[in-house]
Design a protein around this motif. Structure first.
Motif, PDB file in Angstrom:
ATOM      1  N   VAL A 115       0.841  -1.199   0.000  1.00 42.06           N
ATOM      2  CA  VAL A 115       0.000   0.000   0.000  1.00 42.06           C
ATOM      3  C   VAL A 115       0.880   1.255   0.000  1.00 42.06           C
ATOM      4  CG1 VAL A 115      -1.720   1.328   1.296  1.00 42.06           C
ATOM      5  CG2 VAL A 115      -1.956  -1.154   1.075  1.00 42.06           C
ATOM      6  N   ILE A 116       1.915   1.262   0.809  1.00 38.04           N
ATOM      7  CA  ILE A 116       2.796   2.437   0.851  1.00 38.04           C
ATOM      8  C   ILE A 116       3.516   2.608  -0.482  1.00 38.04           C
ATOM      9  CG2 ILE A 116       4.831   3.458   1.942  1.00 38.04           C
ATOM     10  CD1 ILE A 116       3.817   2.311   4.593  1.00 38.04           C
ATOM     11  N   LEU A 117       3.952   1.516  -1.089  1.00 35.69           N
ATOM     12  CA  LEU A 117       4.609   1.626  -2.397  1.00 35.69           C
ATOM     13  C   LEU A 117       3.663   2.213  -3.440  1.00 35.69           C
ATOM     14  CD1 LEU A 117       6.585  -1.751  -2.474  1.00 35.69           C
ATOM     15  CD2 LEU A 117       7.532   0.558  -2.184  1.00 35.69           C
ATOM     16  N   VAL A 118       2.415   1.777  -3.446  1.00 36.12           N
ATOM     17  CA  VAL A 118       1.440   2.310  -4.394  1.00 36.12           C
ATOM     18  C   VAL A 118       1.163   3.788  -4.085  1.00 36.12           C
ATOM     19  CG1 VAL A 118      -0.950   2.127  -5.215  1.00 36.12           C
ATOM     20  CG2 VAL A 118       0.426   0.067  -4.925  1.00 36.12           C
ATOM     21  N   ALA A 119       1.047   4.137  -2.822  1.00 42.98           N
ATOM     22  CA  ALA A 119       0.839   5.543  -2.445  1.00 42.98           C
ATOM     23  C   ALA A 119       1.995   6.404  -2.944  1.00 42.98           C
ATOM     24  CB  ALA A 119       0.674   5.669  -0.935  1.00 42.98           C
ATOM     25  N   LEU A 120       3.221   5.903  -2.824  1.00 40.88           N
ATOM     26  CA  LEU A 120       4.389   6.645  -3.319  1.00 40.88           C
ATOM     27  C   LEU A 120       4.300   6.866  -4.829  1.00 40.88           C
ATOM     28  CD1 LEU A 120       7.173   4.872  -1.235  1.00 40.88           C
ATOM     29  CD2 LEU A 120       6.566   7.303  -1.098  1.00 40.88           C
ATOM     30  N   VAL A 121       3.857   5.851  -5.555  1.00 36.38           N
ATOM     31  CA  VAL A 121       3.702   5.979  -7.007  1.00 36.38           C
ATOM     32  C   VAL A 121       2.651   7.042  -7.319  1.00 36.38           C
ATOM     33  CG1 VAL A 121       2.905   4.800  -9.107  1.00 36.38           C
ATOM     34  CG2 VAL A 121       4.482   3.642  -7.538  1.00 36.38           C
ATOM     35  N   TYR A 122       1.531   7.030  -6.619  1.00 38.26           N
ATOM     36  CA  TYR A 122       0.478   8.013  -6.864  1.00 38.26           C
ATOM     37  C   TYR A 122       0.946   9.425  -6.551  1.00 38.26           C
ATOM     38  CZ  TYR A 122      -2.824   4.095  -7.305  1.00 38.26           C
ATOM     39  OH  TYR A 122      -3.483   2.957  -7.700  1.00 38.26           O
ATOM     40  N   LEU A 123       1.703   9.582  -5.468  1.00 37.87           N
ATOM     41  CA  LEU A 123       2.233  10.905  -5.130  1.00 37.87           C
ATOM     42  C   LEU A 123       3.160  11.403  -6.228  1.00 37.87           C
ATOM     43  CD1 LEU A 123       2.996  10.404  -1.335  1.00 37.87           C
ATOM     44  CD2 LEU A 123       1.303  11.976  -2.304  1.00 37.87           C
ATOM     45  N   GLU A 124       4.025  10.545  -6.683  1.00 32.40           N
ATOM     46  CA  GLU A 124       4.971  10.908  -7.739  1.00 32.40           C
ATOM     47  C   GLU A 124       4.243  11.264  -9.029  1.00 32.40           C
ATOM     48  OE1 GLU A 124       8.742  11.801  -8.784  1.00 32.40           O
ATOM     49  OE2 GLU A 124       8.293  10.821  -6.885  1.00 32.40           O
ATOM     50  N   ARG A 125       3.268  10.467  -9.392  1.00 35.01           N
ATOM     51  CA  ARG A 125       2.530  10.669 -10.636  1.00 35.01           C
ATOM     52  C   ARG A 125       1.699  11.961 -10.598  1.00 35.01           C
ATOM     53  NH1 ARG A 125      -1.055   5.766 -12.154  1.00 35.01           N
ATOM     54  NH2 ARG A 125       0.977   4.780 -12.280  1.00 35.01           N
ATOM     55  N   ALA A 126       1.165  12.281  -9.445  1.00 32.61           N
ATOM     56  CA  ALA A 126       0.267  13.434  -9.327  1.00 32.61           C
ATOM     57  C   ALA A 126       1.001  14.736  -9.023  1.00 32.61           C
ATOM     58  CB  ALA A 126      -0.764  13.158  -8.229  1.00 32.61           C
ATOM     59  N   ARG A 127       2.277  14.642  -8.698  1.00 35.96           N
ATOM     60  CA  ARG A 127       3.046  15.804  -8.222  1.00 35.96           C
ATOM     61  C   ARG A 127       2.845  17.056  -9.057  1.00 35.96           C
ATOM     62  NH1 ARG A 127       8.957  14.703  -6.614  1.00 35.96           N
ATOM     63  NH2 ARG A 127       7.692  13.729  -5.031  1.00 35.96           N
ATOM     64  N   SER A 128       2.978  16.946 -10.350  1.00 34.69           N
ATOM     65  CA  SER A 128       2.903  18.144 -11.199  1.00 34.69           C
ATOM     66  C   SER A 128       1.469  18.593 -11.468  1.00 34.69           C
ATOM     67  CB  SER A 128       3.620  17.896 -12.522  1.00 34.69           C
ATOM     68  OG  SER A 128       2.959  16.877 -13.237  1.00 34.69           O
ATOM     69  N   GLN A 129       0.482  17.796 -11.037  1.00 31.56           N
ATOM     70  CA  GLN A 129      -0.912  18.109 -11.313  1.00 31.56           C
ATOM     71  C   GLN A 129      -1.652  18.767 -10.147  1.00 31.56           C
ATOM     72  OE1 GLN A 129      -1.991  17.604 -14.466  1.00 31.56           O
ATOM     73  NE2 GLN A 129       0.093  16.918 -14.841  1.00 31.56           N
ATOM     74  N   PHE A 130      -1.081  18.676  -8.959  1.00 33.82           N
ATOM     75  CA  PHE A 130      -1.778  19.227  -7.792  1.00 33.82           C
ATOM     76  C   PHE A 130      -1.918  20.730  -7.910  1.00 33.82           C
ATOM     77  CE2 PHE A 130      -0.566  15.317  -5.379  1.00 33.82           C
ATOM     78  CZ  PHE A 130      -1.831  15.006  -4.919  1.00 33.82           C
ATOM     79  N   LYS A 131      -3.104  21.209  -7.593  1.00 34.53           N
ATOM     80  CA  LYS A 131      -3.387  22.643  -7.506  1.00 34.53           C
ATOM     81  C   LYS A 131      -3.782  22.892  -6.047  1.00 34.53           C
ATOM     82  CE  LYS A 131      -3.314  23.246 -12.049  1.00 34.53           C
ATOM     83  NZ  LYS A 131      -2.426  22.206 -12.491  1.00 34.53           N
ATOM     84  N   ILE A 132      -2.922  23.556  -5.322  1.00 31.96           N
ATOM     85  CA  ILE A 132      -3.168  23.772  -3.901  1.00 31.96           C
ATOM     86  C   ILE A 132      -3.577  25.221  -3.697  1.00 31.96           C
ATOM     87  CG2 ILE A 132      -2.132  23.758  -1.595  1.00 31.96           C
ATOM     88  CD1 ILE A 132      -0.296  21.505  -2.613  1.00 31.96           C
TER      89      ILE A 132
END
Length: 164
Positions: free
Chosen positions: A67-84
């Protein structure tokens, strides 16, 4: 591959959780257009409340290594897309959102959003649902991952402590 098996053999320990938290901070800093200050190249201070939230949620949910490995992949993949738009709770929201989505992707047993909310001690079940939907939208509902996605974290994770 042997490297993936090596990662999967890692115990979810404090170092592993700190890596997840540092990745979350780096993701938020990137989204805000700030330099990351090399969070992984030297010991840096992790905000204690954020680390404690991660430790508590992961312990209570019994999240495991995949689960943590998949979460890391999602964080990496979404990094440039986040609008905060609001920095308050940004790291906490992104961290919990990634864990919820990864847990639901990896496990046949789905943890209810009300439990995630209770374990966080901060967010409501509606907040958890919103975090999940926002991350799904950012990922364009593409939750699949490849070996290479996980391997991006191989060196860092193996350098933390020896796998069990």
């Amino acid at each position: 591959s042997p490297q993936i098996l090596q990662l999967l053999s890692r115990k979810v320990d404090r170092d592993f959780i700190e890596y997840l938290v540092r990745t979350t901070i780096e993701t938020v800093e990137y989204a805000l257009g700030r330099p990351t200050l090399h969070l992984f190249s030297f010991p840096s201070t992790i905000p204690r409340p954020l680390l404690q939230l991660a430790l508590d949620v992961i312990r209570k949910s019994r999240i495991d290594t995949p689960v943590i490995l998949v979460a890391l992949v999602y964080l990496e993949r979404a990094r440039s897309q986040f609008k905060i738009s609001d920095q308050r709770w940004a790291c906490e929201r992104i961290l919990i959102g990634a864990l919820v989505l990864a847990a639901k992707y990896v496990s046949d047993y789905t943890i209810k959003n009300a439990r995630w909310a209770r374990w966080s001690g901060v967010f409501s079940k509606e907040d958890i649902g919103r975090m999940e939907r926002e991350l799904l939208d950012i990922l364009d509902w593409n939750l699949s991952l490849a070996e290479g996605d996980i391997m991006a974290h191989h060196e860092h994770l193996l350098s933390l402590t020896p796998p069990t």
